[in-house]
Design a protein around this motif. Structure first.
Motif, PDB file in Angstrom:
ATOM      1  N   UNK A   1     -16.863  -3.813 -19.091  1.00 23.70           N
ATOM      2  CA  UNK A   1     -15.650  -3.910 -19.774  1.00 23.70           C
ATOM      3  C   UNK A   1     -13.952  -4.230 -19.120  1.00 23.70           C
ATOM      4  N   UNK A   2     -13.590  -4.792 -19.996  1.00 23.13           N
ATOM      5  CA  UNK A   2     -12.339  -5.707 -19.211  1.00 23.13           C
ATOM      6  C   UNK A   2     -10.982  -5.024 -19.760  1.00 23.13           C
ATOM      7  N   UNK A   3     -10.303  -4.792 -18.823  1.00 20.70           N
ATOM      8  CA  UNK A   3      -9.154  -4.602 -18.941  1.00 20.70           C
ATOM      9  C   UNK A   3      -7.765  -6.245 -20.031  1.00 20.70           C
ATOM     10  N   UNK A   4      -7.227  -5.932 -19.817  1.00 20.74           N
ATOM     11  CA  UNK A   4      -6.644  -6.988 -20.994  1.00 20.74           C
ATOM     12  C   UNK A   4      -5.068  -6.304 -22.196  1.00 20.74           C
ATOM     13  N   UNK A   5      -4.745  -6.956 -22.716  1.00 22.09           N
ATOM     14  CA  UNK A   5      -3.534  -6.888 -23.874  1.00 22.09           C
ATOM     15  C   UNK A   5      -4.359  -6.109 -25.512  1.00 22.09           C
ATOM     16  N   UNK A   6      -5.595  -7.279 -25.512  1.00 24.93           N
ATOM     17  CA  UNK A   6      -6.910  -7.152 -26.672  1.00 24.93           C
ATOM     18  C   UNK A   6      -8.305  -6.458 -26.177  1.00 24.93           C
ATOM     19  N   UNK A   7      -9.228  -5.716 -26.295  1.00 29.97           N
ATOM     20  CA  UNK A   7     -10.110  -5.636 -25.966  1.00 29.97           C
ATOM     21  C   UNK A   7     -11.331  -6.436 -26.474  1.00 29.97           C
ATOM     22  N   UNK A   8     -12.151  -6.204 -24.459  1.00 28.30           N
ATOM     23  CA  UNK A   8     -12.603  -7.635 -24.451  1.00 28.30           C
ATOM     24  C   UNK A   8     -14.139  -6.665 -23.305  1.00 28.30           C
ATOM     25  N   UNK A   9     -15.022  -7.271 -23.450  1.00 30.27           N
ATOM     26  CA  UNK A   9     -15.710  -6.763 -22.763  1.00 30.27           C
ATOM     27  C   UNK A   9     -16.600  -8.237 -22.032  1.00 30.27           C
ATOM     28  N   UNK A  10     -17.247  -7.942 -21.300  1.00 35.27           N
ATOM     29  CA  UNK A  10     -18.392  -8.941 -20.758  1.00 35.27           C
ATOM     30  C   UNK A  10     -19.716  -8.824 -20.956  1.00 35.27           C
ATOM     31  N   UNK A  11     -21.347  -9.594 -20.680  1.00 35.56           N
ATOM     32  CA  UNK A  11     -22.051  -8.922 -20.276  1.00 35.56           C
ATOM     33  C   UNK A  11     -22.978 -10.001 -19.281  1.00 35.56           C
TER      34      UNK A  11
ATOM     35  N   UNK B   1      -7.414 -14.238 -24.720  1.00 39.54           N
ATOM     36  CA  UNK B   1      -5.866 -14.948 -24.914  1.00 39.54           C
ATOM     37  C   UNK B   1      -4.740 -15.738 -24.061  1.00 39.54           C
ATOM     38  N   UNK B   2      -4.241 -14.249 -23.209  1.00 37.02           N
ATOM     39  CA  UNK B   2      -2.994 -13.953 -22.608  1.00 37.02           C
ATOM     40  C   UNK B   2      -3.661 -14.565 -21.483  1.00 37.02           C
ATOM     41  N   UNK B   3      -2.927 -15.389 -20.695  1.00 34.63           N
ATOM     42  CA  UNK B   3      -3.396 -15.545 -19.010  1.00 34.63           C
ATOM     43  C   UNK B   3      -3.241 -14.254 -18.454  1.00 34.63           C
ATOM     44  N   UNK B   4      -2.567 -13.989 -18.303  1.00 30.33           N
ATOM     45  CA  UNK B   4      -2.223 -12.648 -17.293  1.00 30.33           C
ATOM     46  C   UNK B   4      -3.742 -11.767 -17.384  1.00 30.33           C
ATOM     47  N   UNK B   5      -4.048 -11.467 -19.369  1.00 29.63           N
ATOM     48  CA  UNK B   5      -5.300 -11.128 -19.532  1.00 29.63           C
ATOM     49  C   UNK B   5      -6.520 -11.973 -18.696  1.00 29.63           C
ATOM     50  N   UNK B   6      -6.603 -12.578 -18.736  1.00 33.55           N
ATOM     51  CA  UNK B   6      -7.589 -13.749 -18.369  1.00 33.55           C
ATOM     52  C   UNK B   6      -7.891 -12.950 -16.716  1.00 33.55           C
ATOM     53  N   UNK B   7      -6.592 -13.373 -16.225  1.00 38.25           N
ATOM     54  CA  UNK B   7      -6.321 -13.755 -14.778  1.00 38.25           C
ATOM     55  C   UNK B   7      -7.391 -11.524 -13.912  1.00 38.25           C
ATOM     56  N   UNK B   8      -6.549 -10.694 -15.021  1.00 38.81           N
ATOM     57  CA  UNK B   8      -6.740  -9.778 -14.703  1.00 38.81           C
ATOM     58  C   UNK B   8      -9.062  -9.129 -15.263  1.00 38.81           C
ATOM     59  N   UNK B   9      -9.460 -10.066 -15.591  1.00 41.81           N
ATOM     60  CA  UNK B   9     -10.244  -9.794 -16.141  1.00 41.81           C
ATOM     61  C   UNK B   9     -11.144 -10.312 -15.722  1.00 41.81           C
TER      62      UNK B   9
ATOM     63  N   UNK C   1      -7.412 -25.538 -12.970  1.00 43.36           N
ATOM     64  CA  UNK C   1      -7.329 -24.976 -12.542  1.00 43.36           C
ATOM     65  C   UNK C   1      -6.879 -23.667 -12.459  1.00 43.36           C
ATOM     66  N   UNK C   2      -5.608 -23.700 -12.584  1.00 42.36           N
ATOM     67  CA  UNK C   2      -4.655 -22.670 -12.788  1.00 42.36           C
ATOM     68  C   UNK C   2      -5.020 -21.295 -13.587  1.00 42.36           C
ATOM     69  N   UNK C   3      -5.461 -20.239 -13.533  1.00 42.22           N
ATOM     70  CA  UNK C   3      -5.879 -18.826 -13.973  1.00 42.22           C
ATOM     71  C   UNK C   3      -7.283 -18.426 -13.290  1.00 42.22           C
ATOM     72  N   UNK C   4      -8.073 -19.467 -12.449  1.00 40.22           N
ATOM     73  CA  UNK C   4      -8.737 -19.243 -11.982  1.00 40.22           C
ATOM     74  C   UNK C   4      -9.213 -19.063 -10.269  1.00 40.22           C
ATOM     75  N   UNK C   5      -7.932 -18.230 -10.194  1.00 42.53           N
ATOM     76  CA  UNK C   5      -7.527 -17.523  -8.903  1.00 42.53           C
ATOM     77  C   UNK C   5      -8.253 -16.977  -8.288  1.00 42.53           C
ATOM     78  N   UNK C   6      -9.402 -15.857  -9.024  1.00 43.23           N
ATOM     79  CA  UNK C   6     -10.482 -14.189  -8.866  1.00 43.23           C
ATOM     80  C   UNK C   6     -11.395 -15.124  -8.934  1.00 43.23           C
ATOM     81  N   UNK C   7     -11.739 -16.245  -8.922  1.00 40.08           N
ATOM     82  CA  UNK C   7     -13.474 -17.121  -8.601  1.00 40.08           C
ATOM     83  C   UNK C   7     -13.338 -17.827  -7.526  1.00 40.08           C
TER      84      UNK C   7
END
Length: 232
Positions: free
Chosen positions: A108-118, A135-143, A169-175
């Motif tokens: 289960x992923x955080x963010x402004x809209x319901x998202x999940x990964x498998x 769709x939002x970069x701040x959500x993608x970073x948290x996810x 590259x921007x937005x992928x800092x967590x990886x």
């Protein structure tokens, strides 16, 4: 539509990803058979799908399970929370018959809209995480932070899917500490690809042998995204 059936070739694992847009092509028609023809042409061992289920109600599968069974050499990993969907938040994984699955799960992923990964781990220890980020970069970073926090053996892990990020590259800092990010090519929009929204990140223990985008005429009609693949 033809059934693809072949013995496993001695080569790197081919991992693919495809946002199938609920099987609705650029002509406006929902055509699951056309999607399956594209999938068969990828010659992949594992395929992560995005938008594999409808959005409303119980989220029924956009491509019926029996069609996958009859017309491909893939099995659906049981990631859904009900018996009508293919996946979790539209994320599904297909594994070629004969490959054993040791573990699978939902993230289960955080963010402004319901998202999940498998997450699917093969018997050989390779873990594939299928994603469709927000769709939002701040959500993608948290996810991506949530995904990275749950990866226990990142050296054997592939994160692949529609990452919805237009920047290189921007937005992928967590990886960046444990993964190497790759862009197989421009995959969106299928009619005129201008953005590499679909990416793959490999744990540092994995090597990329080859990668690409399916730019066939059929793939350009079947969805608004083109499939990507990576040999690891």
């Amino acid at each position: 539509m033809q059934v693809m059936s072949q013995s496993f070739k001695h080569r790197p694992r081919r991992i693919a990803s495809y946002n199938i847009r609920k099987a609705r092509g650029l002509d406006g028609r929902r055509d699951p058979g056309r999607v399956l023809d594209v999938l068969n042409g990828l010659d992949a061992d594992v395929i992560a799908l995005q938008e594999a289920d409808r959005r409303l109600g119980d989220r029924p599968a956009a491509v019926p399970r029996d069609m996958i069974s009859r017309h491909t050499d893939f099995e659906v990993v049981p990631l859904a929370s009900n018996d009508v969907s293919l996946g979790f938040h539209g994320n599904a994984v297909l594994v070629r018959r004969g490959f054993g699955v040791a573990h699978h799960g939902q993230i289960t992923l955080p963010g402004a809209e319901p998202r999940g990964a498998v997450s699917v781990t093969l018997d050989d220890g390779l873990c594939v995480i299928g994603v469709h980020l927000g769709l939002l970069r701040r959500s993608r970073r948290r996810q991506l932070q949530a995904i990275a926090a749950q990866v226990s053996a990142s050296e054997n892990t592939v994160v692949i899917g529609d990452m919805n990020e237009w920047a290189a590259r921007r937005g992928f800092e967590a990886l960046q500490d444990d993964f190497t990010l790759h862009s197989p090519g421009r995959s969106f929009h299928a009619a005129r690809p201008i953005a590499a929204l679909d990416r793959v990140a490999l744990g540092h223990g994995l090597n990329l042998a080859d990668a690409g985008v399916d730019e066939s005429a059929l793939a350009r009609r079947a969805s608004d995204h083109l499939p990507i693949w990576a040999d690891v």
